[in-house]
Design a protein around this motif. Structure first.
Motif, PDB file in Angstrom:
ATOM      1  N   UNK A 104       0.846  -1.205   0.000  1.00  0.00           N
ATOM      2  CA  UNK A 104       0.000   0.000   0.000  1.00  0.00           C
ATOM      3  C   UNK A 104       0.875   1.247   0.000  1.00  0.00           C
ATOM      4  N   UNK A 105       1.907   1.241   0.838  1.00  0.00           N
ATOM      5  CA  UNK A 105       2.839   2.376   0.863  1.00  0.00           C
ATOM      6  C   UNK A 105       3.515   2.555  -0.495  1.00  0.00           C
ATOM      7  N   UNK A 106       3.928   1.443  -1.093  1.00  0.00           N
ATOM      8  CA  UNK A 106       4.558   1.505  -2.410  1.00  0.00           C
ATOM      9  C   UNK A 106       3.615   2.037  -3.467  1.00  0.00           C
ATOM     10  N   UNK A 107       2.364   1.593  -3.426  1.00  0.00           N
ATOM     11  CA  UNK A 107       1.367   2.069  -4.385  1.00  0.00           C
ATOM     12  C   UNK A 107       1.145   3.571  -4.228  1.00  0.00           C
ATOM     13  N   UNK A 108       1.025   4.029  -2.978  1.00  0.00           N
ATOM     14  CA  UNK A 108       0.835   5.467  -2.747  1.00  0.00           C
ATOM     15  C   UNK A 108       2.051   6.264  -3.220  1.00  0.00           C
ATOM     16  N   UNK A 109       3.251   5.729  -2.970  1.00  0.00           N
ATOM     17  CA  UNK A 109       4.468   6.397  -3.426  1.00  0.00           C
ATOM     18  C   UNK A 109       4.530   6.507  -4.944  1.00  0.00           C
ATOM     19  N   UNK A 110       4.200   5.413  -5.623  1.00  0.00           N
ATOM     20  CA  UNK A 110       4.173   5.432  -7.087  1.00  0.00           C
ATOM     21  C   UNK A 110       3.112   6.411  -7.572  1.00  0.00           C
ATOM     22  N   UNK A 111       1.963   6.438  -6.868  1.00  0.00           N
ATOM     23  CA  UNK A 111       0.898   7.374  -7.239  1.00  0.00           C
ATOM     24  C   UNK A 111       1.342   8.822  -7.152  1.00  0.00           C
ATOM     25  N   UNK A 112       2.038   9.168  -6.074  1.00  0.00           N
ATOM     26  CA  UNK A 112       2.534  10.539  -5.912  1.00  0.00           C
ATOM     27  C   UNK A 112       3.547  10.863  -7.018  1.00  0.00           C
ATOM     28  N   UNK A 113       4.474   9.927  -7.275  1.00  0.00           N
ATOM     29  CA  UNK A 113       5.483  10.157  -8.317  1.00  0.00           C
ATOM     30  C   UNK A 113       4.835  10.289  -9.693  1.00  0.00           C
ATOM     31  N   UNK A 114       3.844   9.443  -9.956  1.00  0.00           N
ATOM     32  CA  UNK A 114       3.140   9.494 -11.242  1.00  0.00           C
ATOM     33  C   UNK A 114       2.388  10.820 -11.392  1.00  0.00           C
ATOM     34  N   UNK A 115       1.771  11.281 -10.315  1.00  0.00           N
ATOM     35  CA  UNK A 115       1.039  12.544 -10.355  1.00  0.00           C
ATOM     36  C   UNK A 115       1.978  13.716 -10.665  1.00  0.00           C
ATOM     37  N   UNK A 116       3.149  13.712 -10.017  1.00  0.00           N
ATOM     38  CA  UNK A 116       4.122  14.784 -10.263  1.00  0.00           C
ATOM     39  C   UNK A 116       4.586  14.749 -11.711  1.00  0.00           C
ATOM     40  N   UNK A 117       4.887  13.554 -12.223  1.00  0.00           N
ATOM     41  CA  UNK A 117       5.321  13.441 -13.617  1.00  0.00           C
ATOM     42  C   UNK A 117       4.224  13.917 -14.565  1.00  0.00           C
ATOM     43  N   UNK A 118       2.992  13.547 -14.272  1.00  0.00           N
ATOM     44  CA  UNK A 118       1.862  13.956 -15.115  1.00  0.00           C
ATOM     45  C   UNK A 118       1.709  15.480 -15.118  1.00  0.00           C
ATOM     46  N   UNK A 119       1.759  16.081 -13.924  1.00  0.00           N
ATOM     47  CA  UNK A 119       1.591  17.536 -13.822  1.00  0.00           C
ATOM     48  C   UNK A 119       2.732  18.291 -14.507  1.00  0.00           C
ATOM     49  N   UNK A 120       3.946  17.742 -14.408  1.00  0.00           N
ATOM     50  CA  UNK A 120       5.092  18.391 -15.041  1.00  0.00           C
ATOM     51  C   UNK A 120       5.128  18.139 -16.546  1.00  0.00           C
ATOM     52  N   UNK A 121       4.538  17.027 -16.954  1.00  0.00           N
ATOM     53  CA  UNK A 121       4.581  16.660 -18.368  1.00  0.00           C
ATOM     54  C   UNK A 121       5.924  16.115 -18.799  1.00  0.00           C
ATOM     55  N   UNK A 122       6.736  15.685 -17.822  1.00  0.00           N
ATOM     56  CA  UNK A 122       8.076  15.163 -18.108  1.00  0.00           C
ATOM     57  C   UNK A 122       8.324  13.906 -17.287  1.00  0.00           C
ATOM     58  N   UNK A 123       8.987  12.929 -17.900  1.00  0.00           N
ATOM     59  CA  UNK A 123       9.277  11.666 -17.217  1.00  0.00           C
ATOM     60  C   UNK A 123      10.158  11.871 -15.990  1.00  0.00           C
ATOM     61  N   UNK A 124      11.068  12.815 -16.071  1.00  0.00           N
ATOM     62  CA  UNK A 124      11.976  13.008 -14.937  1.00  0.00           C
ATOM     63  C   UNK A 124      11.227  13.456 -13.677  1.00  0.00           C
ATOM     64  N   UNK A 125      10.036  13.992 -13.834  1.00  0.00           N
ATOM     65  CA  UNK A 125       9.223  14.369 -12.677  1.00  0.00           C
ATOM     66  C   UNK A 125       8.859  13.191 -11.799  1.00  0.00           C
ATOM     67  N   UNK A 126       8.875  11.979 -12.377  1.00  0.00           N
ATOM     68  CA  UNK A 126       8.586  10.761 -11.618  1.00  0.00           C
ATOM     69  C   UNK A 126       9.564  10.583 -10.456  1.00  0.00           C
ATOM     70  N   UNK A 127      10.748  11.146 -10.585  1.00  0.00           N
ATOM     71  CA  UNK A 127      11.801  10.960  -9.586  1.00  0.00           C
ATOM     72  C   UNK A 127      11.943  12.137  -8.627  1.00  0.00           C
ATOM     73  N   UNK A 128      11.233  13.210  -8.883  1.00  0.00           N
ATOM     74  CA  UNK A 128      11.404  14.446  -8.117  1.00  0.00           C
ATOM     75  C   UNK A 128      11.088  14.279  -6.630  1.00  0.00           C
TER      76      UNK A 128
END
Length: 191
Positions: free
Chosen positions: A55-79
């Protein structure tokens, strides 16, 4: 911390995200990473394994995915992970400066000793060392991954995240265990 399976489960969304982004684009990569995190959660439920890490991992991936989506850049996944490392490094350094080394604070809480260890100069030095190692680990993660982030090297960023994750955590954990044993602060036995 999940052991070997935890290592695999935490790495899979990143390992899937980068090549899918290269081949199919950001939106597909985001959905692929979320799909892998969901599959891991379902797998743990089916196997009746503890689901909290998934569950923690899923939430973490969700946050990273959301940041990447909002930024429009793949590198946002790691921010998120990059700045989390900076915050953790700062917290460990700050704890050293105020003479409450986090390795000792956390261990005292987990093992039932509280803050009794603070009156032992030798234990303080050992926990200072363990805390300094954690600060270096988190600081190194920030410096290296931020460099790849700034250079737009998403592939190298992913490799650094995986390579600097569990291996460096294992080193810091071994130093902490060594410090705890040398300090003689093993867990309190419950009768």
């Amino acid at each position: 911390m999940g052991g070997f399976s935890g290592l695999i489960y935490s790495s899979l969304p990143v390992v899937v995200f980068v090549p899918v982004n290269t081949w199919r684009g950001l939106t597909t990569a985001i959905w692929a990473a979320l799909g892998v995190a969901t599959a891991i959660l379902i797998w743990r439920i089916v196997r009746r394994d503890p689901v909290q890490p998934a569950i923690s991992g899923f939430l973490g991936v969700g946050v990273c995915a959301f940041i990447a989506y909002r930024m429009g850049e793949a590198k946002g996944f790691f921010l998120f992970g990059i700045y989390a490392s900076l915050v953790y490094a700062g917290a460990f350094v700050l704890s050293l400066l105020v003479r409450w080394p986090l390795a000792g604070v956390i261990w005292g809480f987990l093992n039932g000793h509280g803050s009794d260890w603070r009156s032992d100069r030798r234990a303080m030095r050992l926990y200072d060392l363990a805390t300094a190692v954690w600060a270096v680990v988190f600081g190194a993660r920030y410096v290296v991954q931020n460099h790849f982030y700034d250079a737009d090297s998403t592939g190298l960023l992913a490799a650094a995240r995986i390579a600097m994750g569990w291996p460096l955590t294992a080193v810091a954990l071994l130093v902490t265990i060594w410090a705890v044993r040398r300090a003689g602060h093993l867990p309190v036995r419950k009768s």
